[in-house]
Each structure stands twice: as C-alpha cells, then as structure tokens.
Design an enzyme around this catalytic site. Sequence first.
Site, mmCIF file in Angstrom:
data_model
loop_
_atom_site.group_PDB
_atom_site.id
_atom_site.type_symbol
_atom_site.label_atom_id
_atom_site.label_comp_id
_atom_site.label_asym_id
_atom_site.label_seq_id
_atom_site.Cartn_x
_atom_site.Cartn_y
_atom_site.Cartn_z
ATOM 1 N N CYS A 96 29.411 -46.562 10.900
ATOM 2 C CA CYS A 96 29.530 -45.923 12.209
ATOM 3 C C CYS A 96 29.246 -46.887 13.359
ATOM 4 C CB CYS A 96 28.606 -44.710 12.294
ATOM 5 S SG CYS A 96 29.131 -43.416 11.163
ATOM 6 N N HIS B 31 29.137 -43.045 19.874
ATOM 7 C CA HIS B 31 29.781 -42.825 18.584
ATOM 8 C C HIS B 31 29.698 -41.326 18.317
ATOM 9 C CE1 HIS B 31 30.576 -42.420 14.441
ATOM 10 N NE2 HIS B 31 29.319 -42.179 14.124
ATOM 11 N N ASN C 11 33.883 -36.799 12.948
ATOM 12 C CA ASN C 11 33.308 -38.147 13.014
ATOM 13 C C ASN C 11 34.297 -39.101 12.336
ATOM 14 O OD1 ASN C 11 31.912 -40.521 12.504
ATOM 15 N ND2 ASN C 11 30.007 -39.511 11.909
HETATM 16 N N1 COA Z 1 28.555 -25.067 5.378
HETATM 17 C C1 COA Z 1 27.628 -24.116 5.155
HETATM 18 N N2 COA Z 1 26.369 -24.382 4.775
HETATM 19 C C2 COA Z 1 26.039 -25.665 4.611
HETATM 20 C C3 COA Z 1 26.952 -26.704 4.820
HETATM 21 C C4 COA Z 1 28.263 -26.362 5.203
HETATM 22 N N3 COA Z 1 29.217 -27.282 5.449
HETATM 23 N N4 COA Z 1 26.339 -27.880 4.581
HETATM 24 C C5 COA Z 1 25.076 -27.597 4.232
HETATM 25 N N5 COA Z 1 24.890 -26.245 4.243
HETATM 26 C C6 COA Z 1 23.676 -25.517 3.950
HETATM 27 C C7 COA Z 1 22.703 -26.265 3.070
HETATM 28 O O1 COA Z 1 23.049 -26.111 1.725
HETATM 29 C C8 COA Z 1 21.401 -25.627 3.438
HETATM 30 O O2 COA Z 1 21.297 -24.420 2.746
HETATM 31 P P1 COA Z 1 19.869 -23.921 2.182
HETATM 32 O O3 COA Z 1 18.995 -23.767 3.391
HETATM 33 O O4 COA Z 1 20.203 -22.651 1.506
HETATM 34 O O5 COA Z 1 19.409 -25.007 1.261
HETATM 35 C C9 COA Z 1 21.561 -25.304 4.920
HETATM 36 O O6 COA Z 1 22.973 -25.295 5.175
HETATM 37 C C10 COA Z 1 20.872 -26.287 5.832
HETATM 38 O O7 COA Z 1 21.241 -27.610 5.419
HETATM 39 P P2 COA Z 1 20.697 -28.873 6.145
HETATM 40 O O8 COA Z 1 21.309 -30.083 5.520
HETATM 41 O O9 COA Z 1 19.214 -28.803 6.265
HETATM 42 O O10 COA Z 1 21.329 -28.653 7.595
HETATM 43 P P3 COA Z 1 21.020 -29.430 8.921
HETATM 44 O O11 COA Z 1 20.597 -28.450 9.925
HETATM 45 O O12 COA Z 1 20.222 -30.654 8.704
HETATM 46 O O13 COA Z 1 22.488 -29.884 9.327
HETATM 47 C C11 COA Z 1 23.866 -31.804 9.394
HETATM 48 C C12 COA Z 1 23.219 -30.768 8.516
HETATM 49 C C13 COA Z 1 24.597 -32.771 8.479
HETATM 50 C C14 COA Z 1 24.872 -31.131 10.306
HETATM 51 C C15 COA Z 1 22.797 -32.516 10.242
HETATM 52 O O14 COA Z 1 21.722 -32.909 9.442
HETATM 53 C C16 COA Z 1 23.348 -33.696 10.942
HETATM 54 O O15 COA Z 1 24.215 -33.586 11.778
HETATM 55 N N6 COA Z 1 22.802 -34.892 10.672
HETATM 56 C C17 COA Z 1 23.280 -36.115 11.248
HETATM 57 C C18 COA Z 1 24.562 -36.405 10.631
HETATM 58 C C19 COA Z 1 25.257 -37.520 11.249
HETATM 59 O O16 COA Z 1 25.229 -37.701 12.421
HETATM 60 N N7 COA Z 1 25.926 -38.287 10.422
HETATM 61 C C20 COA Z 1 26.692 -39.353 10.827
HETATM 62 C C21 COA Z 1 25.821 -40.500 11.131
HETATM 63 S S1 COA Z 1 26.726 -41.731 11.788
#
Ligand code: COA
Length: 337
Positions: free
Chosen positions: A115, A264, A294
């Site tokens: 990224c 980004h 992304n």
């Molecule tokens: N649809 C529905 N539910 C989903 C899902 C999806 N696509 N992906 C994960 N879940 C669920 C999980 O299984 C979890 O369920 P549970 O509570 O029953 O275990 C719940 O949603 C929460 O998951 P979690 O991973 O804790 O969510 P979050 O609030 O951390 O959000 C991201 C996930 C990825 C959106 C977030 O962490 C994020 O944006 N992180 C940064 C990512 C990023 O910027 N990446 C690129 C870097 S360059």
Amino acid sequence: MYNSIIKGLGKYVPERIVTNHELTEYMDTSDEWIRERTGIEQRHWVQEGDGNTTASMGYKAAKQAIERAGLTPEDIDFIVFATLSPDYFFPGSGVLLQDMLGVPDIGALDVRNQCSGFIYALNVADKFIKTGTYKNILVVGSEVHSEGLDLSTRGRAVSVIFGDGAGAVVLSRTDDRNKGILAGNLHSQGKYALELAVKDPGSRMPVKKVVERVNTEKDYIDYYPYMNGNFVFKNAVVRFEEAIMEALNDAGLSKEDLDMFIPHQANLRISQFIQKRMGLRDDQVWNNIQKYGNTTAASIPIALTEAWESGAIKEGDLVVLAAFGSGFTWGASLIRW
Ligand code: COA
C-alpha cells in the site's frame, strides 16, 4: 540540484463493477457491514477476456499520463513500477510496461512495498530527477487483486476491501526550486510483516511444498491474504499523521499550509480519523474508496488523477500524499503543485 514536478497524470480501472450486493452471492456479508466498516460501495475487478493484467492496466494509465504531459513514450528515461500483484513471480511488471510502450532499452524498477508502493516509487524517482540522472520518469502503481482473493466467507474480512486498477504519473525535471516535490519520507517496521501478508509461496514455503500441502491438507493455506484488521487500523492512523507531519516539518511548513491531502485509500474510517486529527475540511481530503475499494499501490495515483481532473488541485496548492500498509511500511510526499 533540480526539482521534480508531476507533469502528467493518468488512471485506468477495469469496466466490470462489483457491488457489495454482488459479494453477498459469494460470501456471508452485507452491503451494510461493508459500508459501515470501510465506506466501500463498489470496486472494479478484471474479468475473463477483458485482457487486463497488472502491466497492461499500468500501460493504459501510463499512456494517458504521458499524453497529458505533452510527451511521447520516447521521452521517458526510466520506469518505476509499484505492485504487489505482478503479472509474473518474476520478472517484474516494469519490464513488461517498457515493452508495451515500445521504447528503447530504458531501465525498469519494480517496487514491492504494497500500500506504500506508490510513495516508495515516487520518492525513488524524485531522487533520480533531483540528482540529474533522468529527466522524465514514469511512476506507475497497478494491481489485480481480484484473482488472489478468497471469495468464500472465510476470506470476507479481506476480500470485500480490495479492488483492481492502475494509476500513473510522469515525474519531470524542473529548475524551479519552489515547485514540485518539497519533501518525502519512507519508513518500515518489519516486525509486523505477517500482520498483513500473503505468505506463500516464497522461499520459506516453495511452490513444491505448497502443492503438497494443497493435496494433503484441507486447512487454510497461506496463499490468500491475511490481515489483522484491527491492529492495522490502529497503526495506520498513527503512522499516516506522523509521516505527514515529518514531511511538513522537513519543508518548514505546517498543517495550516496544506490545501489537499490525498491518502492511500485504505479505509474511509482511517481517512476520516486523520482528517479530524489534522483539522482538515471535507474539501481538503480526497476520498474515492467508495467507488474503487483499496487498490493498494494504485490508490494514490488514481485518487491524485481524479482530484486533478476535477479541478480540486490548482497550481500553487500544497498537496500531501501519504500511505500505510503491509510491511509495515509507510511514508509521505509533499508537493507544491
Ligand atoms: N462481512 C460481514 N461480517 C464480517 C466481514 C464481512 N466482510 N468481515 C468480518 N466480519 C465479521 C467478523 O467475522 C467478526 O465477527 P464476530 O464478531 O462474530 O467474530 C466481526 O465482523 C468483526 O470483525 P472485525 O475484524 O473485528 O471487524 P473490524 O471492526 O475490525 O473491521 C476491518 C474489519 C478490516 C474493516 C477493519 O479492521 C479495518 O478496516 N482495518 C484496516 C484495514 C486496512 O486499512 N487495510 C489496508 C491497509 S493498507
């Protein structure tokens, strides 16, 4: 010493639009979950038969950037190509772009900083221009993510985020010391390498062993991306701001001087968090993750091109680009337009 300016910009995304709703056909997810957590509404993915590869999309973006710079491919002295999804394991996509452009045997460097790839590529190109080595460098970011995602429910936390696309700029020499790239910085923290990674295949797990595992294990194989989303989020919001402030300090400027922030496009929530911390207005931050997801190394040049096309960036504006991603890697570039 010279300075380097962005002389031309281009972008390309595949025609196929994949909505959040379409993803619900492949995995247990919902439009609401994706929008709320990431801001993403749709993304573009390549499709069978459209001819799009990482290099060919990079070529389309590059062609537009070269034309808009008022140059021809023959004017390009060097290529820096950022991608985490190259056409081949090796050679890199930069050499394929060199061939597509039909230019003489100019150098082509691939950058693999995920990224932060475009920021790394731009900083490297800037140094070649500033030292007088080259006059016009093509800096490209291009990704085909869709072919490497786990579209089952198991992979949903990662797969809903990523899109395909390409962006490019022509970085050119200028004698004007007050214009162009004023400051830039690059950072990494390899102890977090596996917090956001595709592990296999690699020298630690060669293809022959991966094939054995695929045949013998039903378990999750590490050739799909893994992301510790929460941890990435927490680090990203800190590092983005640090990199921006470092660039401003190095140039003797402050955040009040900024006209435009092109982040980004990792997650709309990350951009909004930084916007608030930096006290920027809505019209000072360019967000387009809603449309493209992304696109990793392509996200900044696509966003920059869009912002420029829409007239949101004008001559004399102070623009900052910043990224954070797998590695961890992060960095920023400060530009007087
Ligand atoms: N649809 C529905 N539910 C989903 C899902 C999806 N696509 N992906 C994960 N879940 C669920 C999980 O299984 C979890 O369920 P549970 O509570 O029953 O275990 C719940 O949603 C929460 O998951 P979690 O991973 O804790 O969510 P979050 O609030 O951390 O959000 C991201 C996930 C990825 C959106 C977030 O962490 C994020 O944006 N992180 C940064 C990512 C990023 O910027 N990446 C690129 C870097 S360059």
